[in-house]
Scaffold this active site. Sequence first.
Site, short mmCIF file in Angstrom:
data_model
loop_
_atom_site.label_atom_id
_atom_site.label_comp_id
_atom_site.label_asym_id
_atom_site.label_seq_id
_atom_site.Cartn_x
_atom_site.Cartn_y
_atom_site.Cartn_z
N HIS A 34 0.83 1.83 40.58
CA HIS A 34 1.22 1.10 40.91
C HIS A 34 0.88 0.96 42.67
O HIS A 34 0.35 0.10 43.21
CB HIS A 34 2.52 0.15 40.51
N GLN A 150 -8.24 -4.87 29.79
CA GLN A 150 -7.47 -5.23 30.84
C GLN A 150 -8.64 -5.69 31.88
O GLN A 150 -8.66 -6.93 31.83
CB GLN A 150 -6.04 -5.03 31.37
P1 AMP Z 1 1.99 -2.49 34.56
O1 AMP Z 1 2.85 -2.68 35.63
O2 AMP Z 1 2.00 -2.22 33.77
O3 AMP Z 1 1.78 -4.20 34.12
O4 AMP Z 1 0.77 -2.43 35.05
C1 AMP Z 1 0.73 -3.82 36.18
C2 AMP Z 1 -1.06 -2.95 37.29
O5 AMP Z 1 -1.24 -1.74 37.59
C3 AMP Z 1 -2.14 -3.07 36.17
O6 AMP Z 1 -3.12 -3.29 36.82
C4 AMP Z 1 -2.31 -1.85 35.70
O7 AMP Z 1 -3.50 -1.24 34.95
C5 AMP Z 1 -1.97 -0.63 36.91
N1 AMP Z 1 -2.03 0.70 36.63
C6 AMP Z 1 -0.89 1.16 35.52
N2 AMP Z 1 -0.56 2.23 35.32
C7 AMP Z 1 -2.10 3.11 36.51
C8 AMP Z 1 -2.68 4.53 36.98
N3 AMP Z 1 -1.57 5.44 35.95
N4 AMP Z 1 -3.13 4.27 37.67
C9 AMP Z 1 -4.20 3.34 37.80
N5 AMP Z 1 -3.52 1.70 37.95
C10 AMP Z 1 -2.26 1.92 37.25
#
Ligand code: AMP
Length: 277
Positions: A34, A150
């Site tokens: 994030h 997504q």
């Molecule tokens: P989430 O809180 O899981 O909904 O993720 C929020 C954003 O962070 C989304 O755009 C995810 O794709 C991105 N994200 C989550 N994990 C990672 C990661 N390991 N590397 C890059 N982006 C991430």
Amino acid sequence: MEIVQTVGEFKQLRPGLTAPLGFVPTMGYLHEGHLELVRRAKTENPSVAVSIFVNPTQFGPKEDFAQYPRDPERDLALLKKEGTDVVFMPPAAEMYPPDFNGWVEVGKLAEKLEGAARPGHFRGVATVVAKLFNIVQPDKAYFGQKDAQQLVVIKKMASDLDMGIEIVAVPTVREPDGLAMSSRNTYLNAGERKQAAVLYQALTLAQKLYAEGERDAEAIREQMTALIGQQPLADIEYISIADAETLDELDRVKPPALVSMAVRFGKTRLIDNVVVG
Ligand code: AMP
């Protein structure tokens, strides 16, 4: 750093933010993945807004909405350190009042892969992201390649609905052993955590086979399945090799192809992917 919980408060401070505004939607319990999105947004925009909202409508009835990890105080400290300008963290009733009934559907793209495994998931995702875009009115929005489908769905929504927001993809941030960072990794016990490194090993194997000239998707899937099968706690839900834009399954690997998978370790469902070609 301003912290706001209502749509009205956000709209009030929105005109004071210097353009362009970069936006990072999250469900909180923040990790380096994030934060990488926030840093990228910071380098490209004078103002950055982050949302923290565990969106109930993207979870199925038997999924982990109630257990999803939450730690808003820690999240806010991390976001402050990164120089975030505004954090929007609405309560569920602010986003979904009792008479809420406006949904965003993105059709075919949302029915494959994760959408097939999690019916209604992308309707929830598209709806909440559309609402957040309307509230925040960003110029650019940042999403992780970790959630590849997504990203495809959001890009399609933004383009089909003429939202005028640039969708920026950020590469997946990984642990030293290759495991993609995820808020859900916290569910894994020590044995599962160790074996979970096999996901990235299987994706790396797919890249290697492709680089060596293998184009038969089934042959690649078989070798990935065999590698993952060596870890007794891993239970494969799907391994897909699909066109990176249409998400249609491929028999012959034609770049750019999205190699993606969902694998369960006990009660924890992990997803990961790489693009080949
Ligand atoms: P989430 O809180 O899981 O909904 O993720 C929020 C954003 O962070 C989304 O755009 C995810 O794709 C991105 N994200 C989550 N994990 C990672 C990661 N390991 N590397 C890059 N982006 C991430």
